[in-house]
Design a protein around this motif. Structure first.
Motif, PDB file in Angstrom:
ATOM      1  N   ARG A  37       0.881  -1.175   0.000  1.00 50.76           N
ATOM      2  CA  ARG A  37       0.000   0.000   0.000  1.00 50.76           C
ATOM      3  C   ARG A  37       0.912   1.216   0.000  1.00 50.76           C
ATOM      4  O   ARG A  37       1.581   1.493   0.989  1.00 50.76           O
ATOM      5  N   ILE A  38       0.922   1.917  -1.142  1.00 50.07           N
ATOM      6  CA  ILE A  38       1.834   3.032  -1.336  1.00 50.07           C
ATOM      7  C   ILE A  38       1.035   4.297  -1.604  1.00 50.07           C
ATOM      8  O   ILE A  38       0.197   4.321  -2.504  1.00 50.07           O
ATOM      9  N   ALA A  39       1.303   5.336  -0.824  1.00 47.66           N
ATOM     10  CA  ALA A  39       0.686   6.638  -1.021  1.00 47.66           C
ATOM     11  C   ALA A  39       1.770   7.599  -1.497  1.00 47.66           C
ATOM     12  O   ALA A  39       2.856   7.659  -0.910  1.00 47.66           O
ATOM     13  N   VAL A  53       5.537   5.843  -7.602  1.00 47.65           N
ATOM     14  CA  VAL A  53       5.321   4.550  -6.944  1.00 47.65           C
ATOM     15  C   VAL A  53       6.513   3.626  -7.203  1.00 47.65           C
ATOM     16  O   VAL A  53       6.993   2.960  -6.284  1.00 47.65           O
ATOM     17  N   ALA A  54       7.002   3.597  -8.427  1.00 48.50           N
ATOM     18  CA  ALA A  54       8.164   2.764  -8.749  1.00 48.50           C
ATOM     19  C   ALA A  54       9.382   3.202  -7.935  1.00 48.50           C
ATOM     20  O   ALA A  54      10.143   2.357  -7.446  1.00 48.50           O
ATOM     21  N   ARG A  67      14.987  -1.210 -12.513  1.00 50.58           N
ATOM     22  CA  ARG A  67      14.787  -2.669 -12.505  1.00 50.58           C
ATOM     23  C   ARG A  67      13.328  -3.063 -12.335  1.00 50.58           C
ATOM     24  O   ARG A  67      12.969  -4.209 -12.553  1.00 50.58           O
ATOM     25  N   LEU A  68      12.473  -2.111 -11.952  1.00 51.85           N
ATOM     26  CA  LEU A  68      11.048  -2.390 -11.782  1.00 51.85           C
ATOM     27  C   LEU A  68      10.297  -2.079 -13.069  1.00 51.85           C
ATOM     28  O   LEU A  68      10.456  -1.008 -13.642  1.00 51.85           O
ATOM     29  N   VAL A  69       9.468  -3.021 -13.500  1.00 47.74           N
ATOM     30  CA  VAL A  69       8.676  -2.872 -14.718  1.00 47.74           C
ATOM     31  C   VAL A  69       7.208  -2.956 -14.338  1.00 47.74           C
ATOM     32  O   VAL A  69       6.793  -3.878 -13.637  1.00 47.74           O
ATOM     33  N   LEU A  70       6.423  -1.982 -14.805  1.00 53.32           N
ATOM     34  CA  LEU A  70       4.987  -2.004 -14.579  1.00 53.32           C
ATOM     35  C   LEU A  70       4.366  -3.015 -15.531  1.00 53.32           C
ATOM     36  O   LEU A  70       4.407  -2.848 -16.740  1.00 53.32           O
ATOM     37  N   VAL A  71       3.833  -4.089 -14.983  1.00 58.60           N
ATOM     38  CA  VAL A  71       3.286  -5.176 -15.786  1.00 58.60           C
ATOM     39  C   VAL A  71       1.814  -4.932 -16.111  1.00 58.60           C
ATOM     40  O   VAL A  71       1.366  -5.152 -17.230  1.00 58.60           O
ATOM     41  N   ARG A  72       1.068  -4.447 -15.113  1.00 54.03           N
ATOM     42  CA  ARG A  72      -0.367  -4.277 -15.287  1.00 54.03           C
ATOM     43  C   ARG A  72      -0.854  -3.132 -14.409  1.00 54.03           C
ATOM     44  O   ARG A  72      -0.350  -2.915 -13.317  1.00 54.03           O
ATOM     45  N   GLY A  73      -1.853  -2.389 -14.911  1.00 55.98           N
ATOM     46  CA  GLY A  73      -2.500  -1.371 -14.109  1.00 55.98           C
ATOM     47  C   GLY A  73      -1.988   0.036 -14.304  1.00 55.98           C
ATOM     48  O   GLY A  73      -1.991   0.815 -13.361  1.00 55.98           O
ATOM     49  N   ALA A  74      -1.585   0.384 -15.516  1.00 60.51           N
ATOM     50  CA  ALA A  74      -1.035   1.722 -15.763  1.00 60.51           C
ATOM     51  C   ALA A  74      -2.020   2.826 -15.415  1.00 60.51           C
ATOM     52  O   ALA A  74      -1.619   3.901 -14.978  1.00 60.51           O
ATOM     53  N   THR A  75      -3.316   2.589 -15.584  1.00 64.55           N
ATOM     54  CA  THR A  75      -4.317   3.611 -15.287  1.00 64.55           C
ATOM     55  C   THR A  75      -5.211   3.227 -14.115  1.00 64.55           C
ATOM     56  O   THR A  75      -6.225   3.871 -13.877  1.00 64.55           O
ATOM     57  N   SER A  76      -4.826   2.227 -13.371  1.00 62.41           N
ATOM     58  CA  SER A  76      -5.627   1.733 -12.259  1.00 62.41           C
ATOM     59  C   SER A  76      -4.907   1.965 -10.935  1.00 62.41           C
ATOM     60  O   SER A  76      -3.693   2.166 -10.899  1.00 62.41           O
ATOM     61  N   PHE A  81       3.952  -4.830 -10.365  1.00 62.51           N
ATOM     62  CA  PHE A  81       5.305  -4.545 -10.806  1.00 62.51           C
ATOM     63  C   PHE A  81       6.121  -5.835 -10.786  1.00 62.51           C
ATOM     64  O   PHE A  81       5.898  -6.699  -9.934  1.00 62.51           O
ATOM     65  N   ARG A  82       7.048  -5.967 -11.741  1.00 63.58           N
ATOM     66  CA  ARG A  82       7.960  -7.121 -11.773  1.00 63.58           C
ATOM     67  C   ARG A  82       9.383  -6.595 -11.641  1.00 63.58           C
ATOM     68  O   ARG A  82       9.743  -5.584 -12.233  1.00 63.58           O
ATOM     69  N   LEU A  83      10.181  -7.307 -10.876  1.00 68.29           N
ATOM     70  CA  LEU A  83      11.587  -6.949 -10.688  1.00 68.29           C
ATOM     71  C   LEU A  83      12.408  -7.687 -11.729  1.00 68.29           C
ATOM     72  O   LEU A  83      12.410  -8.917 -11.771  1.00 68.29           O
ATOM     73  N   GLU A  84      13.082  -6.961 -12.579  1.00 68.21           N
ATOM     74  CA  GLU A  84      13.913  -7.548 -13.637  1.00 68.21           C
ATOM     75  C   GLU A  84      15.290  -7.856 -13.111  1.00 68.21           C
ATOM     76  O   GLU A  84      15.790  -7.270 -12.220  1.00 68.21           O
TER      77      GLU A  84
END
Length: 84
Positions: A37-39, A53-54, A67-76, A81-84
């Motif tokens: 939960r990030i504000a 958030v990243a 190294r963090l990639v937004l996988v899903r939820g760009a507008t949600s 996030f996935r760690l590469e």
């Protein structure tokens, strides 16, 4: 949260579920029941909140934000996030 406080979770290929609160008065980062939960104070315009958030998540994990990639939820508010 101190830098790298959750470094044990920073495994390549790991995915993180995130619930975002943009335009928050107080920035925070809490891990509750497997969901971050990030504000952030950034508005949800032009990807500014996603970038903030990243950055907060990378700080908590002790990794570079690139190294963090937004996988899903760009507008949600619910993101993954996935760690590469």
């Amino acid at each position: 949260m101190r830098k790298g406080e959750q470094a044990a979770l920073a495994v390549s290929g790991a995915e993180f579920a995130v619930r975002v609160t943009p335009r928050a008065r107080v920035a925070s980062c809490v891990l509750e029941g497997g969901v971050w939960r990030i504000a952030v104070g950034a508005p949800p315009e032009d990807g500014r909140a996603n970038a903030a958030v990243a950055e907060v998540l990378a700080h908590a994990l002790g990794v570079a934000k690139g190294r963090l990639v937004l996988v899903r939820g760009a507008t949600s508010r619910e993101k993954r996030f996935r760690l590469e």
